[in-house]
Design a protein around this motif. Structure first.
Motif, PDB file in Angstrom:
ATOM      1  N   THR A 118     -24.413   0.012 -40.402  1.00 17.68           N
ATOM      2  CA  THR A 118     -25.510  -0.526 -41.208  1.00 17.68           C
ATOM      3  C   THR A 118     -25.154  -1.887 -41.774  1.00 17.68           C
ATOM      4  O   THR A 118     -25.992  -2.807 -41.790  1.00 17.68           O
ATOM      5  N   PHE A 119     -23.923  -2.055 -42.226  1.00 16.79           N
ATOM      6  CA  PHE A 119     -23.467  -3.361 -42.710  1.00 16.79           C
ATOM      7  C   PHE A 119     -23.604  -4.403 -41.606  1.00 16.79           C
ATOM      8  O   PHE A 119     -24.097  -5.518 -41.840  1.00 16.79           O
ATOM      9  N   ILE A 120     -23.183  -4.054 -40.408  1.00 15.13           N
ATOM     10  CA  ILE A 120     -23.278  -4.990 -39.281  1.00 15.13           C
ATOM     11  C   ILE A 120     -24.741  -5.342 -39.011  1.00 15.13           C
ATOM     12  O   ILE A 120     -25.071  -6.501 -38.750  1.00 15.13           O
ATOM     13  N   ALA A 121     -25.634  -4.352 -39.086  1.00 16.93           N
ATOM     14  CA  ALA A 121     -27.063  -4.623 -38.893  1.00 16.93           C
ATOM     15  C   ALA A 121     -27.551  -5.651 -39.904  1.00 16.93           C
ATOM     16  O   ALA A 121     -28.323  -6.565 -39.563  1.00 16.93           O
ATOM     17  N   GLY A 122     -27.112  -5.518 -41.154  1.00 14.97           N
ATOM     18  CA  GLY A 122     -27.523  -6.474 -42.178  1.00 14.97           C
ATOM     19  C   GLY A 122     -27.031  -7.877 -41.895  1.00 14.97           C
ATOM     20  O   GLY A 122     -27.776  -8.863 -42.056  1.00 14.97           O
ATOM     21  N   MET A 123     -25.797  -8.001 -41.438  1.00 13.81           N
ATOM     22  CA  MET A 123     -25.256  -9.323 -41.123  1.00 13.81           C
ATOM     23  C   MET A 123     -25.939  -9.912 -39.888  1.00 13.81           C
ATOM     24  O   MET A 123     -26.255 -11.109 -39.853  1.00 13.81           O
ATOM     25  N   LEU A 124     -26.193  -9.095 -38.874  1.00  9.93           N
ATOM     26  CA  LEU A 124     -26.861  -9.604 -37.676  1.00  9.93           C
ATOM     27  C   LEU A 124     -28.286 -10.040 -37.998  1.00  9.93           C
ATOM     28  O   LEU A 124     -28.790 -11.019 -37.427  1.00  9.93           O
ATOM     29  N   TYR A 125     -28.932  -9.338 -38.907  1.00  9.15           N
ATOM     30  CA  TYR A 125     -30.263  -9.755 -39.350  1.00  9.15           C
ATOM     31  C   TYR A 125     -30.188 -11.130 -40.016  1.00  9.15           C
ATOM     32  O   TYR A 125     -31.000 -12.016 -39.740  1.00  9.15           O
ATOM     33  N   GLY A 126     -29.207 -11.319 -40.860  1.00  9.39           N
ATOM     34  CA  GLY A 126     -29.041 -12.619 -41.514  1.00  9.39           C
ATOM     35  C   GLY A 126     -28.743 -13.730 -40.520  1.00  9.39           C
ATOM     36  O   GLY A 126     -29.272 -14.840 -40.628  1.00  9.39           O
ATOM     37  N   ILE A 127     -27.918 -13.423 -39.517  1.00  7.77           N
ATOM     38  CA  ILE A 127     -27.529 -14.420 -38.520  1.00  7.77           C
ATOM     39  C   ILE A 127     -28.704 -14.813 -37.634  1.00  7.77           C
ATOM     40  O   ILE A 127     -28.910 -15.991 -37.332  1.00  7.77           O
ATOM     41  N   ASP A 148     -32.419 -19.733 -43.886  1.00  8.53           N
ATOM     42  CA  ASP A 148     -32.918 -19.400 -45.226  1.00  8.53           C
ATOM     43  C   ASP A 148     -31.839 -18.860 -46.159  1.00  8.53           C
ATOM     44  O   ASP A 148     -31.927 -19.038 -47.372  1.00  8.53           O
ATOM     45  N   TRP A 149     -30.852 -18.184 -45.600  1.00 14.10           N
ATOM     46  CA  TRP A 149     -29.832 -17.538 -46.422  1.00 14.10           C
ATOM     47  C   TRP A 149     -28.477 -18.194 -46.226  1.00 14.10           C
ATOM     48  O   TRP A 149     -28.077 -18.484 -45.095  1.00 14.10           O
ATOM     49  N   ASP A 150     -27.761 -18.417 -47.326  1.00 15.95           N
ATOM     50  CA  ASP A 150     -26.389 -18.889 -47.209  1.00 15.95           C
ATOM     51  C   ASP A 150     -25.467 -17.693 -46.984  1.00 15.95           C
ATOM     52  O   ASP A 150     -25.909 -16.538 -46.925  1.00 15.95           O
ATOM     53  N   LEU A 151     -24.187 -17.951 -46.870  1.00 19.03           N
ATOM     54  CA  LEU A 151     -23.237 -16.886 -46.551  1.00 19.03           C
ATOM     55  C   LEU A 151     -23.232 -15.794 -47.609  1.00 19.03           C
ATOM     56  O   LEU A 151     -23.221 -14.602 -47.286  1.00 19.03           O
ATOM     57  N   SER A 152     -23.260 -16.175 -48.884  1.00 13.08           N
ATOM     58  CA  SER A 152     -23.234 -15.176 -49.958  1.00 13.08           C
ATOM     59  C   SER A 152     -24.450 -14.275 -49.916  1.00 13.08           C
ATOM     60  O   SER A 152     -24.348 -13.065 -50.171  1.00 13.08           O
ATOM     61  N   THR A 153     -25.604 -14.846 -49.601  1.00 15.57           N
ATOM     62  CA  THR A 153     -26.826 -14.047 -49.531  1.00 15.57           C
ATOM     63  C   THR A 153     -26.774 -13.065 -48.377  1.00 15.57           C
ATOM     64  O   THR A 153     -27.140 -11.893 -48.514  1.00 15.57           O
ATOM     65  N   LYS A 154     -26.316 -13.522 -47.217  1.00 13.01           N
ATOM     66  CA  LYS A 154     -26.192 -12.630 -46.061  1.00 13.01           C
ATOM     67  C   LYS A 154     -25.244 -11.473 -46.379  1.00 13.01           C
ATOM     68  O   LYS A 154     -25.540 -10.307 -46.087  1.00 13.01           O
ATOM     69  N   LEU A 155     -24.100 -11.795 -46.967  1.00  8.59           N
ATOM     70  CA  LEU A 155     -23.111 -10.764 -47.287  1.00  8.59           C
ATOM     71  C   LEU A 155     -23.656  -9.802 -48.337  1.00  8.59           C
ATOM     72  O   LEU A 155     -23.493  -8.584 -48.225  1.00  8.59           O
ATOM     73  N   GLY A 156     -24.297 -10.346 -49.364  1.00  6.86           N
ATOM     74  CA  GLY A 156     -24.847  -9.495 -50.414  1.00  6.86           C
ATOM     75  C   GLY A 156     -25.892  -8.539 -49.884  1.00  6.86           C
ATOM     76  O   GLY A 156     -25.941  -7.360 -50.272  1.00  6.86           O
TER      77      GLY A 156
END
Length: 315
Positions: free
Chosen positions: A266-275, A281-289
């Motif tokens: 699930t964490f990976i899904a969130g990061m891939l969505y951000g990427i 739109d999102w910086d690194l901190s936002t993607k990680l958060g």
């Protein structure tokens, strides 16, 4: 735009018990659940929930490449019905001489919140030649290939083929299983690397930050490295800019650990969505958060349904 995930697909049988049984102990389970599992299928199941919230012209196609038993088998039909139509399985490899899927038997301990997994897998794994034929049929505009890192030698050959066939696509890999030979070579060839706490500790690292900073010197092609660290949260590092982001473990009112199975996926899904969907739109901190919040919500519930509610404060 398309995201292709390559990895094993399992059918999970989950027994929830008061505690982990000792040798030769008889123990009554409180619940029994059967569900489709596997790192990449789990990631795609969550990712398809998230991508429903982007404009249709930006929504990536989601595709799974996995080895499954006979196409007409009950298991394959159940797997397809659980993922299609939003996740496409048209490029899966069917082993017609087999009827049983790869299987996991999971004991989920209520006393500790941990789980113990026993795998059974008789399906012959995918070969580089099989993958190359599949890749030749894929859209040249495929954006990202994500690998479980199950068989490092085969995965390395697949990545090398992608580099020739899809020179502009990103490649992400999981470096998860402690002690599995060859995972370091995969990381060296990837653009995005996801390290697990178990692998990092086995490799001698004492924190997520130490793992990412030291590994960045060895992963010259990587633009993003991530490492989850359980109750200490997660870190992400961009070697090109030297930017490090850290987020603490997810917490909320009345939060409690219910089901940790698939939290890393699930964490990976969130990061891939951000990427793929929020790169501008999102910086690194936002993607990680966001990825951390998504995984935290998953841990607080059974299964993967409704995880897109994590987007509420991000839309």
């Amino acid at each position: 735009m398309a995201v292709v995930a390559i990895g094993a697909c399992y059918v999970d049988t989950i027994l929830t018990t008061p505690h982990y049984p000792g040798e030769d102990e008889k123990l009554r389970a409180s619940t029994l659940t059967r569900q489709r599992g596997g790192n990449c299928p789990n990631t795609l199941e969550v990712l398809q929930q998230l991508t429903q919230h982007v404009p249709s012209y930006q929504e990536p196609l989601l595709k799974l490449v996995a080895v499954l038993p006979a196409k007409s088998s009950v298991a394959s039909e159940q797997i397809r019905s659980g993922l299609e139509p939003r996740v496409r399985l048209s490029h899966c490899i069917y082993r017609e001489q087999f009827s049983e899927p790869a299987s996991s038997y999971i004991i989920n301990s209520q006393s500790t919140g941990s789980r113990t997994i026993v795998n059974y897998h008789e399906l012959p794994d995918m070969t580089v030649d099989e993958f190359s034929h599949i890749a030749d049929e894929l859209d040249p505009q495929t954006t990202l290939f994500h690998f479980e890192g199950r068989d490092p030698d085969v995965t390395l050959g697949c990545i090398q083929y992608i580099r020739k066939k899809f020179p502009h696509a990103q490649v992400s890999v999981e470096v998860e299983k402690p002690g599995r030979p060859g995972l370091e070579k995969l990381a060296e060839e990837a653009d995005v690397v996801f390290y697990s706490k178990g692998w990092a500790q086995h490799s001698g690292y004492t924190s997520a930050e130490e793992c990412l900073r030291k590994r960045s010197k060895l992963t010259r092609k990587a633009t993003l490295l991530c490492c989850t660290w359980g109750q200490d949260g997660a870190d992400a590092f961009e070697p090109g800019t030297g930017t490090l982001a850290h987020v603490g473990a997810y917490s909320a009112e009345d939060f409690r650990v219910v089901d940790t199975i698939g939290a890393g996926d699930t964490f990976i899904a969130g990061m891939l969505y951000g990427i793929t969907c929020k790169a501008r739109d999102w910086d690194l901190s936002t993607k990680l958060g966001f990825a951390n919040r998504l995984a935290g919500i998953k841990v607080s519930q059974e299964g993967f349904s409704g995880l897109d509610r994590a987007l509420t404060s991000y839309l």
